[in-house]
Design an enzyme around this catalytic site. Structure first.
Site, PDB file in Angstrom:
ATOM      1  N   THR A  12     -20.519  36.384  38.830  1.00  0.00           N
ATOM      2  CA  THR A  12     -19.066  36.452  38.674  1.00  0.00           C
ATOM      3  C   THR A  12     -18.643  37.553  37.702  1.00  0.00           C
ATOM      4  O   THR A  12     -17.782  38.378  38.023  1.00  0.00           O
ATOM      5  CB  THR A  12     -18.541  35.089  38.172  1.00  0.00           C
ATOM      6  OG1 THR A  12     -18.885  34.087  39.149  1.00  0.00           O
ATOM      7  CG2 THR A  12     -17.044  35.119  37.987  1.00  0.00           C
ATOM      8  N   ILE A  13     -19.251  37.586  36.535  1.00  0.00           N
ATOM      9  CA  ILE A  13     -18.868  38.574  35.516  1.00  0.00           C
ATOM     10  C   ILE A  13     -19.567  39.906  35.753  1.00  0.00           C
ATOM     11  O   ILE A  13     -18.944  40.971  35.723  1.00  0.00           O
ATOM     12  CB  ILE A  13     -19.199  38.044  34.099  1.00  0.00           C
ATOM     13  CG1 ILE A  13     -18.445  36.728  33.824  1.00  0.00           C
ATOM     14  CG2 ILE A  13     -18.863  39.090  33.035  1.00  0.00           C
ATOM     15  CD1 ILE A  13     -16.948  36.813  33.915  1.00  0.00           C
ATOM     16  N   GLY A 111     -21.262  32.966  26.810  1.00  0.00           N
ATOM     17  CA  GLY A 111     -22.202  31.871  27.004  1.00  0.00           C
ATOM     18  C   GLY A 111     -23.367  31.915  26.024  1.00  0.00           C
ATOM     19  O   GLY A 111     -24.110  30.946  25.895  1.00  0.00           O
ATOM     20  N   SER A 140     -15.942  33.987  25.351  1.00  0.00           N
ATOM     21  CA  SER A 140     -15.752  33.425  26.690  1.00  0.00           C
ATOM     22  C   SER A 140     -14.314  33.561  27.173  1.00  0.00           C
ATOM     23  O   SER A 140     -13.416  33.950  26.421  1.00  0.00           O
ATOM     24  CB  SER A 140     -16.141  31.951  26.679  1.00  0.00           C
ATOM     25  OG  SER A 140     -15.159  31.227  25.971  1.00  0.00           O
ATOM     26  N   CYS A 141     -14.093  33.205  28.417  1.00  0.00           N
ATOM     27  CA  CYS A 141     -12.763  33.332  29.026  1.00  0.00           C
ATOM     28  C   CYS A 141     -11.712  32.523  28.263  1.00  0.00           C
ATOM     29  O   CYS A 141     -10.633  33.035  27.929  1.00  0.00           O
ATOM     30  CB  CYS A 141     -12.813  32.910  30.490  1.00  0.00           C
ATOM     31  SG  CYS A 141     -13.534  31.290  30.778  1.00  0.00           S
ATOM     32  N   ASN A 142     -12.010  31.246  27.970  1.00  0.00           N
ATOM     33  CA  ASN A 142     -11.015  30.430  27.272  1.00  0.00           C
ATOM     34  C   ASN A 142     -10.750  30.956  25.871  1.00  0.00           C
ATOM     35  O   ASN A 142      -9.603  30.985  25.412  1.00  0.00           O
ATOM     36  CB  ASN A 142     -11.485  28.970  27.204  1.00  0.00           C
ATOM     37  CG  ASN A 142     -11.217  28.239  28.507  1.00  0.00           C
ATOM     38  OD1 ASN A 142     -10.098  28.260  29.020  1.00  0.00           O
ATOM     39  ND2 ASN A 142     -12.240  27.595  29.051  1.00  0.00           N
ATOM     40  N   ARG A 169     -11.004  24.546  34.846  1.00  0.00           N
ATOM     41  CA  ARG A 169     -11.412  24.474  36.251  1.00  0.00           C
ATOM     42  C   ARG A 169     -12.878  24.030  36.250  1.00  0.00           C
ATOM     43  O   ARG A 169     -13.637  24.387  35.363  1.00  0.00           O
ATOM     44  CB  ARG A 169     -11.206  25.809  36.953  1.00  0.00           C
ATOM     45  CG  ARG A 169     -12.089  26.967  36.452  1.00  0.00           C
ATOM     46  CD  ARG A 169     -13.439  26.956  37.068  1.00  0.00           C
ATOM     47  NE  ARG A 169     -14.339  27.975  36.573  1.00  0.00           N
ATOM     48  CZ  ARG A 169     -15.202  27.798  35.576  1.00  0.00           C
ATOM     49  NH1 ARG A 169     -15.245  26.669  34.902  1.00  0.00           N
ATOM     50  NH2 ARG A 169     -16.028  28.781  35.225  1.00  0.00           N
ATOM     51  N   HIS A 195     -14.469  25.309  21.612  1.00  0.00           N
ATOM     52  CA  HIS A 195     -13.632  26.506  21.751  1.00  0.00           C
ATOM     53  C   HIS A 195     -13.004  26.940  20.434  1.00  0.00           C
ATOM     54  O   HIS A 195     -12.887  28.123  20.138  1.00  0.00           O
ATOM     55  CB  HIS A 195     -12.550  26.269  22.813  1.00  0.00           C
ATOM     56  CG  HIS A 195     -13.111  25.823  24.130  1.00  0.00           C
ATOM     57  ND1 HIS A 195     -13.293  24.494  24.447  1.00  0.00           N
ATOM     58  CD2 HIS A 195     -13.566  26.536  25.188  1.00  0.00           C
ATOM     59  CE1 HIS A 195     -13.821  24.403  25.667  1.00  0.00           C
ATOM     60  NE2 HIS A 195     -13.997  25.621  26.134  1.00  0.00           N
ATOM     61  N   HIS A 221      -8.141  28.168  34.455  1.00  0.00           N
ATOM     62  CA  HIS A 221      -7.950  27.209  33.373  1.00  0.00           C
ATOM     63  C   HIS A 221      -6.467  27.197  32.975  1.00  0.00           C
ATOM     64  O   HIS A 221      -5.768  28.212  33.108  1.00  0.00           O
ATOM     65  CB  HIS A 221      -8.731  27.618  32.125  1.00  0.00           C
ATOM     66  CG  HIS A 221     -10.197  27.830  32.327  1.00  0.00           C
ATOM     67  ND1 HIS A 221     -11.049  26.827  32.703  1.00  0.00           N
ATOM     68  CD2 HIS A 221     -10.978  28.933  32.169  1.00  0.00           C
ATOM     69  CE1 HIS A 221     -12.289  27.299  32.766  1.00  0.00           C
ATOM     70  NE2 HIS A 221     -12.276  28.583  32.458  1.00  0.00           N
ATOM     71  N   GLN A 302     -10.606  32.642  34.847  1.00  0.00           N
ATOM     72  CA  GLN A 302     -11.931  32.641  34.212  1.00  0.00           C
ATOM     73  C   GLN A 302     -12.841  33.736  34.736  1.00  0.00           C
ATOM     74  O   GLN A 302     -13.737  34.199  34.043  1.00  0.00           O
ATOM     75  CB  GLN A 302     -12.596  31.272  34.400  1.00  0.00           C
ATOM     76  CG  GLN A 302     -13.119  30.973  35.809  1.00  0.00           C
ATOM     77  CD  GLN A 302     -12.028  30.504  36.774  1.00  0.00           C
ATOM     78  OE1 GLN A 302     -10.875  30.297  36.372  1.00  0.00           O
ATOM     79  NE2 GLN A 302     -12.384  30.338  38.040  1.00  0.00           N
TER      80      GLN A 302
END
Lengths: 342, 342
Positions: A12-13, A111, A140-142, A169, A195, A221, A302
């Site tokens: 994905t990334i 991660g 991370s995304c969040n 999600r 987070h 998210h 995300q």
């Protein structure tokens, strides 16, 4: 100078970072490391991306499918200045000794644990801290979503405390093995969630508490964020500050009819490659000010929100841009970040 | 004295209230009003519940399926002291003139506007206010969950402010026409959500702001609640107060392995009729105290949480119990509320 970059991992990334590097004038994508010759590998071939494998073992399967393999990851590492590690969470730390052995600088994803790199990174908060460092961890995304909001409003008004509930999600659209399909999962039951701690890797002094749940959806998210500011503000002040900031998109539900992640994604499918929304989306009507307390909803895509930050991190490690403003201009122009969705 | 009760509507709430009334010694279920002769009507017949229809028009379809109809809603209203309106939200207000015409007292559900009744009601907060009133509105499932928590901790420590994020199930298990199936929906995008306002129908002075999203699941709602107390507390104090309170179940994720609504519901399927969990479930490890701020996760079983309150409201209108303590003892014993889940 053109920075020579490799990407380890094409999920994905990794694939988004690779395609984004191809769009930069000051970087050269030397190759990506991929383990299996699947549809994504065929697409990489179509895009002219040189493919390397983790070891010689995996090469034959690629060649059988007509995908030429340039060499192993070690060959790639000998040809680049910086590696972007986009392997599954925790795997980057295992690769780090190999990266070091070959003398390349490193970008890791959120991660990984913070100690994998010299600095945890979010462009709007601490670009300058990463300049000339040997390794950077893009959060991370969040955390990226939270930091874009917090650093923007901190610069405008001062932020003294943050509370956030993160509705995650459950899986990315392509994932077929993850759940839940009918549950709300406390993530984790014990508070706070990680987070807030992750935000503090960039803003060590912030009073922040986060809580997270996982829900059965794949698109984005959603965060409900409460910030305590240094002084009272109006909601118009807050919206104006957010509209001025890069990489934040303020969406009016009243003007667009968008009140969910599904409708937002549907709009992006029309005008954006892969329907990516790398901007943090803040819902205008949700912005509520009560004294010095601000409450709002925001949505985080995300799959794509950290891509601009990865490109910026490359510039920081390579010394290609001396300020956040400079790299943001280059990255956002090349990737179309901030382009209207309607 | 035995209170003669009718129930208008036999959906998610109506059927549970009807079956619960059958379990009370001080009430008599005279009948329910039902529109269609479906599986739920056949089950009512099996349970010996007399069936009435909204008008004479609907009766024939029942008789064709061998279900005897006692009469119309007007016949029912002439034979009872109190009607429990469990019709779809907003419909109760339309029925109110009919109820008044027949001189029966009324219980409405949270889907009605507050002005439908003399008092909005939640047993742990304001039982005594409803005593001898002509009509009562039992607040909705989410509001009931918030009020049980807030009133319990208010009595123990004083609550000066509440902030809550409500992660709503999208549909009840039996519903096949509602969504979303892949989205997080802001409910609504404009903050605050109506839940805080609904809490204030019972606690008019409380400083409360709520935000809600709808997610693709059917089992339970989850709340993340932040309360500001009058003075600092420890998490052990909070947990002890919640464990002592009726209708609140404190669940330890560490001891049970339960960290989601699905696992909670699976436990209830073993020991509870219909897997109902009328208790408010607070997750023990989530309870966090920071000075006078308390943060926690709780889960609300939307189908059953208001059933005990409906039974209590009947006692309040009928004058069958003079205190909350008295009705809670009767209701909870008869319905098994507070019985262990493992």
């Amino acid at each position: 100078m053109v920075l020579r970059v490799g990407v380890n991992g094409f999920g994905t990334i990794g694939k988004r970072v690779a395609y984004a590097i191809q769009l930069q004038d000051d970087m050269d994508l030397v190759g990506v490391v991929k383990r299996t010759p699947d549809y994504a590998a065929l697409q990489a071939r179509r895009a002219g991306i040189p493919i390397y494998t983790p070891s010689e073992r995996e090469a034959e399967a690629f060649e059988q499918r007509g995908i030429h393999v340039r060499g192993t990851i070690e060959d790639l590492l000998d040809s680049i200045d910086v590696i972007v590690d986009a392997t599954p969470g925790g795997t980057g730390a295992k690769y780090k000794p190999l990266y070091e052995k070959h003398g390349v600088k490193q970008i890791f994803q959120g991660g990984e644990k913070p100690d994998v790199a010299d600095v945890s990174f979010s462009t709007l908060c601490n670009y300058e801290e990463a300049l000339g460092k040997r390794s950077v961890r893009v959060v991370s995304c969040n955390t990226t979503g939270l930091l874009r909001l917090i650093c923007t409003l901190d610069k405008a008004f001062g932020v003294s405390a943050a509370r956030a509930v993160i509705i995650r999600r459950a899986a990315d659209p392509k994932e077929i093995k993850r759940g839940p399909i009918n549950a709300i999962v406390l993530n984790p039951p014990k508070l706070p969630s990680h987070h807030g701690e992750d935000v503090r890797t960039v803003l060590p002094k912030l009073d922040i508490v986060t809580a997270a749940v996982v829900v059965p959806t794949t698109l984005m998210h959603v965060h409900n964020v409460t910030l305590r500011l240094s002084s009272p503000v109006t909601r118009r002040d807050v919206i104006a500050a957010l509209e001025e900031a890069p990489r934040i998109m303020v969406v009016s539900s009243e003007e667009t009819g968008i009140k969910s992640t599904a409708e937002l994604m549907e709009a992006a499918r029309e005008l954006r490659k892969r329907s990516d929304i790398p901007e943090l989306v803040v819902f205008e009507e949700s912005v509520t000010a009560r004294g010095n307390e601000v409450i709002l909803f925001q949505a985080v895509h995300q799959e794509s929100i950290v891509i601009p930050e990865n490109i910026d991190a490359l510039r920081a490690l390579g010394g290609l841009a001396q300020t956040a403003k400079e790299t943001i201009a280059l990255t956002d122009e090349s990737l179309g970040v901030g382009q209207p969705l309607w």
